[in-house]
Enzyme design. Structure first.
Site, mmCIF file in Angstrom:
data_model
loop_
_atom_site.group_PDB
_atom_site.id
_atom_site.type_symbol
_atom_site.label_atom_id
_atom_site.label_comp_id
_atom_site.label_asym_id
_atom_site.label_seq_id
_atom_site.Cartn_x
_atom_site.Cartn_y
_atom_site.Cartn_z
ATOM 1 N N ASP A 72 -8.898 7.065 -7.471
ATOM 2 C CA ASP A 72 -9.674 8.398 -7.062
ATOM 3 C C ASP A 72 -10.443 9.502 -6.417
ATOM 4 O O ASP A 72 -11.773 8.764 -6.580
ATOM 5 C CB ASP A 72 -10.686 8.977 -8.549
ATOM 6 C CG ASP A 72 -9.800 9.963 -9.492
ATOM 7 O OD1 ASP A 72 -8.366 10.639 -9.641
ATOM 8 O OD2 ASP A 72 -10.409 11.105 -8.659
ATOM 9 N N ILE A 73 -10.153 10.945 -5.845
ATOM 10 C CA ILE A 73 -11.024 10.932 -4.218
ATOM 11 C C ILE A 73 -12.432 11.872 -5.426
ATOM 12 O O ILE A 73 -12.835 11.958 -5.597
ATOM 13 C CB ILE A 73 -9.884 12.317 -3.757
ATOM 14 C CG1 ILE A 73 -11.524 12.416 -2.919
ATOM 15 C CG2 ILE A 73 -9.950 13.333 -4.882
ATOM 16 C CD1 ILE A 73 -9.888 13.204 -2.113
ATOM 17 N N HIS B 124 1.805 9.220 -12.709
ATOM 18 C CA HIS B 124 -0.201 7.438 -11.699
ATOM 19 C C HIS B 124 -0.291 7.696 -12.975
ATOM 20 O O HIS B 124 -0.119 8.354 -14.286
ATOM 21 C CB HIS B 124 -0.732 8.537 -10.516
ATOM 22 C CG HIS B 124 -1.208 10.396 -11.633
ATOM 23 N ND1 HIS B 124 -0.270 10.972 -11.370
ATOM 24 C CD2 HIS B 124 -2.654 10.032 -12.290
ATOM 25 C CE1 HIS B 124 -1.065 12.543 -12.110
ATOM 26 N NE2 HIS B 124 -2.779 11.855 -12.576
ATOM 27 N N HIS C 125 -3.932 6.082 -15.000
ATOM 28 C CA HIS C 125 -5.685 6.179 -14.508
ATOM 29 C C HIS C 125 -6.027 4.562 -14.649
ATOM 30 O O HIS C 125 -5.606 4.297 -16.023
ATOM 31 C CB HIS C 125 -6.036 7.687 -15.180
ATOM 32 C CG HIS C 125 -6.034 8.596 -14.567
ATOM 33 N ND1 HIS C 125 -7.113 9.651 -14.144
ATOM 34 C CD2 HIS C 125 -4.879 9.444 -14.767
ATOM 35 C CE1 HIS C 125 -6.315 10.189 -13.596
ATOM 36 N NE2 HIS C 125 -5.368 10.883 -14.108
HETATM 37 P P1 AMP Z 1 -3.993 14.155 -13.301
HETATM 38 O O1 AMP Z 1 -4.804 15.420 -13.761
HETATM 39 O O2 AMP Z 1 -3.529 13.144 -14.349
HETATM 40 O O3 AMP Z 1 -3.226 14.650 -12.885
HETATM 41 O O4 AMP Z 1 -4.918 13.518 -12.137
HETATM 42 C C1 AMP Z 1 -5.120 13.558 -11.042
HETATM 43 C C2 AMP Z 1 -5.683 12.968 -10.172
HETATM 44 O O5 AMP Z 1 -5.521 12.921 -8.772
HETATM 45 C C3 AMP Z 1 -7.708 13.335 -10.501
HETATM 46 O O6 AMP Z 1 -8.222 12.197 -11.228
HETATM 47 C C4 AMP Z 1 -7.592 13.715 -9.474
HETATM 48 O O7 AMP Z 1 -9.355 13.921 -8.749
HETATM 49 C C5 AMP Z 1 -7.363 12.971 -8.296
HETATM 50 N N1 AMP Z 1 -6.846 13.196 -6.775
HETATM 51 C C6 AMP Z 1 -6.639 14.202 -6.291
HETATM 52 N N2 AMP Z 1 -6.263 14.385 -5.071
HETATM 53 C C7 AMP Z 1 -6.555 13.294 -4.679
HETATM 54 C C8 AMP Z 1 -6.270 12.524 -3.800
HETATM 55 N N3 AMP Z 1 -6.452 12.840 -2.467
HETATM 56 N N4 AMP Z 1 -6.904 11.092 -3.682
HETATM 57 C C9 AMP Z 1 -7.495 10.295 -3.938
HETATM 58 N N5 AMP Z 1 -7.248 11.171 -5.867
HETATM 59 C C10 AMP Z 1 -7.169 12.141 -5.903
#
Ligand code: AMP
Ligand code: ZN
Length: 111
Positions: A30-31, A100, A102
């Site tokens: 996760d970024i 996705h 986590h």
């Molecule tokens: P959600 O709230 O479950 O949709 O989580 C989306 C997740 O994607 C968040 O924890 C973000 O930090 C993560 N995220 C967003 N853009 C990226 C990226 N380019 N690479 C890795 N993780 C990302």
């Protein structure tokens, strides 16, 4: 989907720190990590939310959980403990509309 961030990561069009992949899914860091270990496990196929996976394609969920087991071990949290979660739609806190999981661990998580 052409405008989906995670589809672009799956396609290799946007970089990510990929930690695991097979023919059905990929996993990357996760970024914006909420804990020392914060991985995202993502089906290669685009489903906007968990609600959109047809019953006959739910095997992908078992595949994701197999990857969770492998990754929890690989990142050293299998025994100490970790959390898996899926946010669905607005009130569930979903931001990226490509299913996705986590995988979060490496510190004490609140109940
Ligand atoms: P959600 O709230 O479950 O949709 O989580 C989306 C997740 O994607 C968040 O924890 C973000 O930090 C993560 N995220 C967003 N853009 C990226 C990226 N380019 N690479 C890795 N993780 C990302
Ligand atoms: Zn997508």
């Amino acid at each position: 989907m052409s405008d989906c961030l995670f589809c672009k990561i799956v396609a290799g069009e946007i970089p990510a720190d990929i930690v695991y992949e097979n023919d059905q899914l990929i996993a990357f860091k996760d970024i914006n990590p909420k804990a020392p270990v914060h991985l995202l496990i993502v089906p290669r196929k685009h489903y906007p939310t968990l609600n959109d996976i047809p019953d006959e394609e739910m095997d992908i969920i078992a595949e994701i959980h197999k990857a969770v087991k492998v990754l929890a071990k690989k990142f050293g949290v299998a025994e100490s403990g970790y959390r898996t979660l899926v946010n669905t739609n607005k009130e569930g806190g979903q931001v990226i509309y490509h299913v996705h999981y986590h995988l979060i661990g490496g510190r004490q998580l609140r109940a």
